[in-house]
Each structure stands twice: as C-alpha cells, then as structure tokens.
Design an enzyme around this catalytic site. Structure first.
Site, PDB file in Angstrom:
ATOM      1  N   GLU A  39      -0.385 -16.142   5.114  1.00  0.00           N
ATOM      2  CA  GLU A  39      -0.486 -14.418   4.619  1.00  0.00           C
ATOM      3  C   GLU A  39      -0.060 -14.103   6.189  1.00  0.00           C
ATOM      4  O   GLU A  39      -0.741 -13.710   7.525  1.00  0.00           O
ATOM      5  CB  GLU A  39      -1.773 -14.111   4.749  1.00  0.00           C
ATOM      6  CG  GLU A  39      -2.015 -12.513   4.526  1.00  0.00           C
ATOM      7  CD  GLU A  39      -3.512 -11.775   4.419  1.00  0.00           C
ATOM      8  OE1 GLU A  39      -3.467 -10.469   3.843  1.00  0.00           O
ATOM      9  OE2 GLU A  39      -4.148 -12.489   4.823  1.00  0.00           O
ATOM     10  N   GLU A  76      -7.523   2.011  -1.052  1.00  0.00           N
ATOM     11  CA  GLU A  76      -7.339   1.732   0.360  1.00  0.00           C
ATOM     12  C   GLU A  76      -7.894   2.373   1.165  1.00  0.00           C
ATOM     13  O   GLU A  76      -8.963   3.895   0.817  1.00  0.00           O
ATOM     14  CB  GLU A  76      -6.275   1.826   1.041  1.00  0.00           C
ATOM     15  CG  GLU A  76      -5.429   0.019   0.047  1.00  0.00           C
ATOM     16  CD  GLU A  76      -6.253  -0.976   1.623  1.00  0.00           C
ATOM     17  OE1 GLU A  76      -6.858  -0.282   2.655  1.00  0.00           O
ATOM     18  OE2 GLU A  76      -6.318  -2.227   1.025  1.00  0.00           O
ATOM     19  N   GLU A  85       0.923  -1.207  -0.176  1.00  0.00           N
ATOM     20  CA  GLU A  85       0.179   0.179  -0.206  1.00  0.00           C
ATOM     21  C   GLU A  85       0.695   1.067  -0.113  1.00  0.00           C
ATOM     22  O   GLU A  85       2.112   1.134   0.415  1.00  0.00           O
ATOM     23  CB  GLU A  85      -1.045   0.162   1.248  1.00  0.00           C
ATOM     24  CG  GLU A  85      -2.100  -1.319   1.300  1.00  0.00           C
ATOM     25  CD  GLU A  85      -2.580  -1.297   2.544  1.00  0.00           C
ATOM     26  OE1 GLU A  85      -3.514  -2.163   2.564  1.00  0.00           O
ATOM     27  OE2 GLU A  85      -2.547  -0.978   3.075  1.00  0.00           O
TER      28      GLU A  85
END
Length: 469
Positions: A358, A212, A132
């Site tokens: 993850e 986002e 991000e």
C-alpha cells in the site's frame, strides 16, 4: 463486450445518443456525443475525429486532428443524461500514423501492462485505490487582481453549530472525529448508498463505503482491486458517478485533497500486487510474509517516491496534505500495519493472495492512467535492480525523537520539489517507452505553470500576518 454486443445493447436499450469519453493529462474526462446512427462495427476500428489542440497539454494547432477509438469492453448505459445514452471510453490515435497518441494517458497505461509482461517478472498487476472526497452544500470562490477568497459549507461542518437552520438539530462533526459515526451525525449515508447502487449497476465492484475522518462531509467508497487498465477506467467512472449523484441532490463533490484548514485532507492510498500465471508473487518468507521480490518492489517505490509524487500528488493543494507530523504519511519508510509509513503491508488476511503493498501518500487528484503505471514502473525497477529498502520501521513515525526523525527522508514538500525530482529521476519510467521523454517534459512544463500561478498570487492569510508591518 465485443463491438457486435455493443450494437446489440444499443438496440435492446433503444439508445438515441452515443457519448465518447476520453481522459486528458489532468485526469479529467472529456467527451462529445453523436447520434446512435454513427454506431457501427467500423467505428471501433476507424474512430471519429476531433480537435486535439483544444485539450490542455495536447496537440498544437498546426497538428490538431486526432481520432477517438472507442473501446468496446467499456460500454455502459449512462444513467445521467435525460435521453438514453450509451457511453464508451476511448483511446486516442494519430489519424495519419494510426499510432496510439503518446500524450494520451490511457495509452501509457496500456504500455505499462505490455512492459510488465515483457519483463517476465509477472504478467498481471492489480491495483486497488481508496479514493476519498468531500461533499459540500455550497462552494464559492473568486480570484481577481484585488480579491481572493474561497468559502465552502456543509451541514455537517463543526463551524455550523450556531447557525440558524430552522431548526439547527446539532449533530455536527468535531474536527478529526468523522470516522465511522452513525446517522444522524453521518448525514451522507443515503447519498453514498445511492452512489454505490449506481456504481454497482454500471459494473463497478464496490467493497465498502463510509464517512471519513474530517468534519464537513468527507467520504470514502472503496472499489475492489482489478487489473491496471481496468481499474484506471473504473476510477474515472467512479469520479463521474460521485460528482453527478451529488449534483442531482443539490450538493457538490470534490476530490481536491485539502479544501479545509485544520482537518484531515483526502488521500488515495493505492494498493498494488503482482501475479504470474494466476499465482501471487508478493507472498513469501520475508518480513510481514512478503517475498524477496516484494521487498525489492518496496525498495523501488521508496527510491523513486520523490519523483512519483509529481504524478501521484500532482497539484499545489496536494502538498498542504503532505506535511510532516500531520495525517498523511510522508516518511520514506515501510512497515506492516503501521499507517505512519509511506509504504504499508496490510495484515488483514494471512492468505498469500492478499499480500500487497500500500503506497499511502497519493491523493485523488492523481490521474490513475499515470499514477498506477508510475508506481508499477518504480516497483519493477526495484525488482530488476534488487533495491534494498533497508529495515522496516515498526514504530509510530509521528512520535519519533527529533534525532531519529531527522534521519528519515521525506517526500517533497511542494509541487515544485516533486517536479524537480521527476526531472532528475525518470529513467525508470521511460523503460519500454511506457512514458516518453516528450510526455514527461510536457507534463513538467504544464505543472510548473500551475505552481507559478499560485506562487505569484498574494494569499489572503498574508494580510493577517503582514498587512500592519
């Protein structure tokens, strides 16, 4: 692409300049350029010299001569210089011994792949990062003996609802409401699309792009998973593209995790899986469809997570995002689907090929040549030592009663804490000399200086808290 094919590409595209890029300890690309006349097949064996003492954290001035060795398979026509330029990602070698330079992050990534194959557990590790970033319209900051401030601005920022913009058309994003709005609220769709087009043209495999959660220009573009070294190369190219496309549009992009107070920071969830003989070894009959090896892999990550943070969250600013009870997972727990656990097993697909782990606490200031090998080595240590991660946590860890929450361990709350953890727990990293003791000690020393640089300075908010005492 072979060296011969690189030469053919340079001729076909009428290349004038050869740009040689390499990654430093901090995850930044460095480069220098030479006329294309320097490009020959011998260059891929003999390399070119440069001053290694001028790169932060590398050689001393008494042993400054180093070699860049271009990697032919990384060649691409750089879209940003005005003059036609061919870029190559390079390895670093000692000019006397011709050994890979121990402090070069790309060398570490290569050794990690070699170590994985030597274990017999698997032969390929795949990584998929979700990086991000913020896109701002204006950034200003200053730090002197008597002044300290920063200011960032975005046309999307909620703080601009009353700004005279001639006209101000509204459509500002409220805090924590920036996830997936359509234009005109999402004002960066065209910019992200252009980033995606450039990435695709340069061979990156993009899965999706979107706005986002945070106000003020937070974005995400996801790359499809790939092998460890290839994905590390790709993520460096990804950052290069994001920053340069933003710059061409009069904007600026930052991968700093927490540039805004009171809203979500930028993370980089990292997915990883192990394969052997073209078959996934993470799928099985255990919890969430995992194999026993995958459960132990998680056990290794959870055990070593405090030390991993030094490499996966390597800045002071990283720990303004890693705060219990806020958006980033900090609890040393694992779960299927549950995004409040630090290790998550995505359940989007029932296919054994989709089984992966993850790791959700890293952020995009992490050097991928260091973070990916570190996660791999922690997971392999879990498998080799059959580390039990305990029971999964399938409840919202942000809403636990105090007595339950207190029983769950968390990651360090400061860069200093993670560096202390790395100093005490790095044996899993030095297996196979993937990370050397010299590299780890040097890394800790560099990062401790960063920690002190912030610790020693007054913070502007301290004046609001304490000036009148």
């Amino acid at each position: 692409m072979t060296p011969k094919e690189v030469l053919a590409l340079a001729q076909a595209k009428d290349v004038k300049i050869l740009d040689l890029k390499f990654c430093d300890i901090h995850g930044n690309w460095q480069h220098f350029s030479v006329p294309v006349s320097e490009l020959s097949e011998d260059l891929f064996e003999e390399g070119l010299g440069f001053d290694g003492s001028s790169i932060r954290g590398w050689q001393g001035i008494e042993a400054s001569d180093m070699l860049v060795i271009p990697s032919s398979e990384t060649a691409f026509i750089d879209p940003f210089p005005e003059i036609t330029t061919l870029s190559l990602i390079c390895d670093i070698e000692d000019p006397i011994t011709r050994e890979p330079y121990d402090r070069s992050p790309r060398s570490i990534a290569k050794r990690a792949q070699q170590y994985l194959q030597s274990t017999g557990i698997a032969d390929t590790a795949y990584f998929g990062p979700e990086a991000e970033f913020f896109v701002f319209d204006d950034v200003r900051y200053q730090n002197t003996n008597n002044t300290s401030f920063y200011s960032v601005d975005s046309e999307e920022g909620i703080w601009n609802t009353a700004k005279e913009e001639f006209p101000n058309q509204g459509y500002k994003i409220r805090p924590k409401e920036g996830y997936l709005p359509v234009p005109p609220t999402d004002k960066l769709m065209d910019l992200r699309n252009e980033m995606v087009m450039v990435m695709s043209e340069l061979g990156l495999n993009v899965e999706c792009q979107h706005h986002e959660v945070a106000t003020g220009g937070q974005c995400e573009i996801d790359l499809r998973f790939d092998t460890l070294l290839t994905m590390a190369d790709s993520l460096c190219l990804y950052k290069y593209i994001v920053k340069n496309v933003a710059y061409l549009h009069g904007k600026t992009a930052t991968f700093m995790p927490k540039p805004l107070f009171g809203d979500n920071g930028s993370g980089m969830h990292i997915h990883s899986s192990l394969w052997k003989g073209n078959k996934p070894i993470m799928a099985g009959e255990q919890y969430a469809g995992l194999s026993q090896e995958a459960i132990w892999y998680i056990g290794g990550i959870l055990k070593h997570a405090p030390a991993l943070c030094a490499l996966c969250n390597p800045t002071n600013n990283s720990y303004k995002r890693l705060v219990p009870g806020y958006e980033a997972p900090v609890n040393l727990a694992y779960s299927a689907r549950n995004r409040s656990a630090i290790c998550r097993i995505p359940m989007y697909s029932p296919s054994p090929k989709a089984k992966r782990v993850e790791f959700r606490c890293p952020d995009p200031t992490a050097n991928p040549y260091l973070a990916f090998p570190a996660i791999l080595m922690a997971g392999l240590d879990g498998i080799e030592n059959q580390i039990d991660p305990g029971d999964p946590m399938d409840k919202n860890l942000y809403d636990l009663p105090p007595e339950e929450a207190h029983a769950i361990k968390t990651v360090p709350d400061s860069l200093k804490g993670s560096l202390n953890a790395l100093a005490e727990d790095h044996g899993f990293l030095t297996k196979g000399n993937v990370f050397s003791e010299d590299f780890i000690h040097n890394f800790i020393k560099i990062k401790e200086r960063e920690y002190d640089a912030v610790r020693l300075r007054p913070h502007p908010y301290e004046f609001e808290l304490y000036f009148d005492i």
